[in-house]
Design an enzyme around this catalytic site. Structure first.
Site, PDB file in Angstrom:
ATOM      1  NE  ARG A  39     136.866   7.354  56.417  1.00  0.00           N
ATOM      2  CZ  ARG A  39     136.473   8.205  55.477  1.00  0.00           C
ATOM      3  NH1 ARG A  39     135.410   7.945  54.744  1.00  0.00           N
ATOM      4  NH2 ARG A  39     137.137   9.325  55.252  1.00  0.00           N
ATOM      5  CG  ASP A  96     141.369   8.398  56.952  1.00  0.00           C
ATOM      6  OD1 ASP A  96     140.316   7.994  56.429  1.00  0.00           O
ATOM      7  OD2 ASP A  96     141.394   9.226  57.882  1.00  0.00           O
ATOM      8  NE  ARG A 116     146.666  11.937  60.305  1.00  0.00           N
ATOM      9  CZ  ARG A 116     146.299  12.083  59.025  1.00  0.00           C
ATOM     10  NH1 ARG A 116     145.288  11.348  58.537  1.00  0.00           N
ATOM     11  NH2 ARG A 116     146.925  12.940  58.255  1.00  0.00           N
TER      12      ARG A 116
END
Length: 255
Positions: A47, A49, A193
């Site tokens: 997945r 985001d 990130r």
């Protein structure tokens, strides 16, 4: 079973289905209904985001429709919004699974490093107005290569997976861009990130580089940062060669 390579812009909310019906999965499954008349469940490699893009996402679906591979590409794209496209299609054996057959994932993070923000690149890159030393970022990144405890880079409250191993991490400057490319067998939630945030911190505070390995292993809060999602791209999912699938999507920018 058909495997599809997807490219999409983060304007489509996110990847996995939501009640709004405006995600990549929702649009793709609706396109399959229009193309084949079948209602199917799309299974993704991993997945992404909200505000995260992809040029190399992989999904699979099971269908009774008999179509040529190129017909899957052209047919589905005719029903998809302009922000999403099927890049390739391949009929695969039943043992193939988009998620569980994957052996690696590759991400790119793109930073615009200049004093003034770019309206054109807003929503497609991160932005740092202070000068960054990409050589310090590259040097710091090499401490992360290999198998480590990466729990300090996962999102707060996220579950810890086992055995994350970074194969490579490279940082280069391309004019006003800084490109960070990282490949691993698996990633924790928000791991890329947070790594980018730490590398940016090192680039602005080079004295940290001396004790960098100790710095990140002790989960130093001063260096952790859940950096902008807008600069992050899933550019590739690796599979065993027996399946014959493309290993990478295109880089979002030249270089």
């Amino acid at each position: 079973r058909v495997a599809l390579g997807l490219e999409y812009d983060a304007v489509l909310s996110r990847l996995q289905t939501q009640p709004s019906g405006q995600t990549v999965q929702d649009y793709l499954e609706a396109a399959v209904v229009q193309f084949t008349g079948e209602k199917v469940k799309a299974v993704c490699a991993g997945r992404t985001d909200a505000n995260v893009h992809a040029t190399g996402q992989v999904i699979h679906l099971d269908t009774g429709a008999d179509r040529k591979e190129i017909s899957w590409v052209r047919g589905l794209n005719s029903y998809l919004p302009t922000e999403c496209a099927v890049r390739w299609a391949k009929v695969v054996p039943d043992e193939f699974h988009a998620r569980f057959s994957a052996c690696s994932r590759t991400y790119e993070y793109w930073i615009v490093n200049e004093p003034v923000r770019s309206p054109i690149l807003s929503g497609r890159t991160g932005w740092v107005f202070r000068p960054l030393n990409e050589k310090n970022m590259e040097a710091a990144g090499q401490f992360l290569v290999g198998e480590h405890d990466f729990s300090s880079f996962r999102a707060q409250g996220a579950e810890q997976d086992a055995g994350e191993k970074i194969e490579y991490l490279h940082v280069i400057r391309l004019g006003r861009f800084i490109k960070i490319r990282v490949k691993a067998n698996a990633f924790l939630y928000h791991m890329v990130r947070n790594i980018v945030g730490c590398l940016v911190y090192v680039a602005r505070a080079p004295e940290v580089l001396i004790g960098w390995e100790k710095f990140w292993k002790q989960k130093a809060e001063g260096g952790r940062s859940d950096f902008y999602p807008t600069g992050l791209y899933l550019t590739g999912v690796g599979y065993p060669e027996i399946f014959g699938l493309p290993q990478h999507g295109a880089s979002p920018f030249p270089g």
